[in-house]
Design a protein around this motif. Structure first.
Motif, PDB file in Angstrom:
ATOM      1  N   ASN A  33      63.673  32.787  16.899  1.00 46.01           N
ATOM      2  CA  ASN A  33      63.137  33.228  15.601  1.00 46.01           C
ATOM      3  C   ASN A  33      62.036  32.319  15.025  1.00 46.01           C
ATOM      4  O   ASN A  33      61.540  32.573  13.923  1.00 46.01           O
ATOM      5  CB  ASN A  33      64.276  33.397  14.582  1.00 46.01           C
ATOM      6  N   GLY A  35      59.075  32.061  16.022  1.00 44.95           N
ATOM      7  CA  GLY A  35      57.796  32.770  16.001  1.00 44.95           C
ATOM      8  C   GLY A  35      56.969  32.666  17.279  1.00 44.95           C
ATOM      9  O   GLY A  35      55.741  32.807  17.239  1.00 44.95           O
ATOM     10  N   LYS A  36      57.630  32.462  18.413  1.00 40.83           N
ATOM     11  CA  LYS A  36      56.912  32.315  19.695  1.00 40.83           C
ATOM     12  C   LYS A  36      56.159  33.601  20.072  1.00 40.83           C
ATOM     13  O   LYS A  36      54.973  33.578  20.389  1.00 40.83           O
ATOM     14  CB  LYS A  36      57.911  31.967  20.820  1.00 40.83           C
ATOM     15  N   SER A  37      56.884  34.700  20.055  1.00 33.49           N
ATOM     16  CA  SER A  37      56.271  35.969  20.467  1.00 33.49           C
ATOM     17  C   SER A  37      55.186  36.394  19.469  1.00 33.49           C
ATOM     18  O   SER A  37      54.122  36.874  19.874  1.00 33.49           O
ATOM     19  CB  SER A  37      57.352  37.043  20.593  1.00 33.49           C
ATOM     20  N   SER A  38      55.452  36.184  18.196  1.00 34.28           N
ATOM     21  CA  SER A  38      54.445  36.513  17.169  1.00 34.28           C
ATOM     22  C   SER A  38      53.172  35.695  17.370  1.00 34.28           C
ATOM     23  O   SER A  38      52.065  36.196  17.169  1.00 34.28           O
ATOM     24  CB  SER A  38      54.993  36.216  15.769  1.00 34.28           C
ATOM     25  N   GLY A  57      66.965  35.941  18.984  1.00 34.29           N
ATOM     26  CA  GLY A  57      67.508  36.305  20.290  1.00 34.29           C
ATOM     27  C   GLY A  57      66.789  37.462  20.951  1.00 34.29           C
ATOM     28  O   GLY A  57      67.280  38.044  21.899  1.00 34.29           O
ATOM     29  N   LYS A  58      65.592  37.799  20.475  1.00 35.77           N
ATOM     30  CA  LYS A  58      64.863  38.955  21.003  1.00 35.77           C
ATOM     31  C   LYS A  58      64.381  38.726  22.444  1.00 35.77           C
ATOM     32  O   LYS A  58      64.660  39.521  23.328  1.00 35.77           O
ATOM     33  CB  LYS A  58      63.676  39.272  20.082  1.00 35.77           C
ATOM     34  N   THR A  59      63.629  37.664  22.649  1.00 34.44           N
ATOM     35  CA  THR A  59      63.069  37.404  23.985  1.00 34.44           C
ATOM     36  C   THR A  59      64.154  36.794  24.872  1.00 34.44           C
ATOM     37  O   THR A  59      64.724  35.767  24.536  1.00 34.44           O
ATOM     38  CB  THR A  59      61.855  36.456  23.880  1.00 34.44           C
ATOM     39  N   ASP A 145      52.391  29.944   6.289  1.00 33.77           N
ATOM     40  CA  ASP A 145      52.166  30.775   5.079  1.00 33.77           C
ATOM     41  C   ASP A 145      53.356  30.735   4.133  1.00 33.77           C
ATOM     42  O   ASP A 145      53.241  31.124   2.979  1.00 33.77           O
ATOM     43  CB  ASP A 145      51.888  32.227   5.505  1.00 33.77           C
ATOM     44  N   ALA A 178      51.229  33.179  12.014  1.00 29.67           N
ATOM     45  CA  ALA A 178      50.966  34.461  12.664  1.00 29.67           C
ATOM     46  C   ALA A 178      50.657  35.501  11.594  1.00 29.67           C
ATOM     47  O   ALA A 178      49.850  36.412  11.798  1.00 29.67           O
ATOM     48  CB  ALA A 178      52.176  34.883  13.490  1.00 29.67           C
TER      49      ALA A 178
HETATM   50  P1  GTP Z   1      63.121  34.931  19.904  1.00 26.48           P
HETATM   51  O1  GTP Z   1      62.372  35.757  20.885  1.00 26.48           O
HETATM   52  O2  GTP Z   1      64.301  35.621  19.343  1.00 26.48           O
HETATM   53  O3  GTP Z   1      63.451  33.569  20.420  1.00 26.48           O
HETATM   54  O4  GTP Z   1      62.196  34.698  18.600  1.00 26.48           O
HETATM   55  P2  GTP Z   1      60.641  34.307  18.514  1.00 26.48           P
HETATM   56  O5  GTP Z   1      60.525  32.835  18.400  1.00 26.48           O
HETATM   57  O6  GTP Z   1      59.854  34.961  19.575  1.00 26.48           O
HETATM   58  O7  GTP Z   1      60.248  34.895  17.080  1.00 26.48           O
HETATM   59  P3  GTP Z   1      59.419  36.236  16.731  1.00 26.48           P
HETATM   60  O8  GTP Z   1      57.996  36.062  17.105  1.00 26.48           O
HETATM   61  O9  GTP Z   1      60.151  37.411  17.262  1.00 26.48           O
HETATM   62  O10 GTP Z   1      59.462  36.192  15.134  1.00 26.48           O
HETATM   63  C1  GTP Z   1      60.682  36.140  14.412  1.00 26.48           C
HETATM   64  C2  GTP Z   1      60.459  36.577  12.983  1.00 26.48           C
HETATM   65  O11 GTP Z   1      59.611  35.659  12.296  1.00 26.48           O
HETATM   66  C3  GTP Z   1      59.754  37.947  12.875  1.00 26.48           C
HETATM   67  O12 GTP Z   1      60.319  38.640  11.778  1.00 26.48           O
HETATM   68  C4  GTP Z   1      58.313  37.575  12.593  1.00 26.48           C
HETATM   69  O13 GTP Z   1      57.596  38.548  11.857  1.00 26.48           O
HETATM   70  C5  GTP Z   1      58.468  36.312  11.758  1.00 26.48           C
HETATM   71  N1  GTP Z   1      57.303  35.420  11.893  1.00 26.48           N
HETATM   72  C6  GTP Z   1      56.810  34.901  13.036  1.00 26.48           C
HETATM   73  N2  GTP Z   1      55.746  34.119  12.791  1.00 26.48           N
HETATM   74  C7  GTP Z   1      55.558  34.143  11.456  1.00 26.48           C
HETATM   75  C8  GTP Z   1      54.603  33.532  10.578  1.00 26.48           C
HETATM   76  O14 GTP Z   1      53.697  32.785  10.975  1.00 26.48           O
HETATM   77  N3  GTP Z   1      54.742  33.788   9.254  1.00 26.48           N
HETATM   78  C9  GTP Z   1      55.728  34.575   8.755  1.00 26.48           C
HETATM   79  N4  GTP Z   1      55.788  34.751   7.442  1.00 26.48           N
HETATM   80  N5  GTP Z   1      56.627  35.182   9.554  1.00 26.48           N
HETATM   81  C10 GTP Z   1      56.561  34.962  10.876  1.00 26.48           C
END
Ligand code: GTP
Ligand code: MG
Length: 197
Positions: A33, A35-38, A57-59, A145, A178
């Motif tokens: 969570n 924000g890696k994928s974002s 836990g998405k990826t 942000d 992101a």
């Molecule tokens: P996993 O794949 O579960 O390990 O998570 P991840 O690290 O890939 O996170 P993902 O990119 O799925 O983002 C998780 C949540 O954070 C989503 O609801 C995104 O919209 C939010 N998010 C990611 N980056 C940012 C950011 O820079 N700003 C804000 N406000 N929200 C963010």
């Protein structure tokens, strides 16, 4: 040059099935969570290239995206997601560790840290493990942000002070949002500089 072309290539649980061809690759890791994928979507300017979710836990796989036909961005599963249970966590940990230890093409790892939080043991231990295994990394503080510029500055100061208790030298430190598409140029520039070396 920047990123002019980005394509999904393959998802894997097995490092041996990652793409052949010896192109340099840059992977993103951190707690679920963070924000890696974002961030991969932001860097490539594509909304859904990497799958994101509000729920951690998405990826769950190693995901390769080829950039400009020349190098890869790699989206990895997050660590530390308690809801996965012991077995689930062990499985994800194995995927992450085998990738990080065996993948010769891994050129630099980006460790993502949520800029809002105090230093967490799980991230500090993970970075210590990277050091022990000579895996080069940079830190990206994400979701900038969500707090003010002054609070961000304060949190990064506190984080680097904590790191300097263990490390002689700090890794490169970057920031990103992101949401606001901030930090993109700096991250891409760092990758391009490494590619040129
Ligand atoms: P996993 O794949 O579960 O390990 O998570 P991840 O690290 O890939 O996170 P993902 O990119 O799925 O983002 C998780 C949540 O954070 C989503 O609801 C995104 O919209 C939010 N998010 C990611 N980056 C940012 C950011 O820079 N700003 C804000 N406000 N929200 C963010
Ligand atoms: Mg993800």
């Amino acid at each position: 040059m920047g990123i002019i072309k980005a394509e999904f290539v393959i998802s894997n649980t097995d490092v041996k099935k990652c793409p052949a061809g010896n192109l340099p690759e840059y992977a993103f890791i951190g707690r679920s969570n963070v924000g890696k994928s974002s961030l991969i979507n932001m860097l490539t300017d594509r909304k859904n290239l990497a799958k994101t979710s509000q729920k951690p836990g998405k990826t769950q796989l190693i995901n390769h995206f080829i950039i400009n036909d020349a190098w890869y961005l790699v989206d990895l599963p997050g660590y530390g997601y308690a809801q996965r249970g012991k077995e689930g966590r062990a499985r994800i940990q194995h995927i992450i560790e085998s990738y990080l230890l065996e993948r010769q093409e891994l050129t630099n790892l980006f460790v993502l840290i949520d800029c809002r939080h105090e230093p967490q043991q799980i991230d500090l231990e993970f970075m210590a493990w990277l050091g022990e295994n000579n895996i080069p990394f940079a830190i990206i503080f994400t979701k900038t942000d969500k707090i003010s510029k002054s609070k961000l500055h304060e949190n990064i100061q506190a984080y680097t002070a904590k790191l300097l208790e263990e490390w002689e030298e700090l890794p490169p430190i970057l920031t990103s949002s992101a949401e606001k598409k901030e930090g993109r140029e700096e991250i891409i520039r760092m990758i391009e500089e490494i590619n040129e070396q």
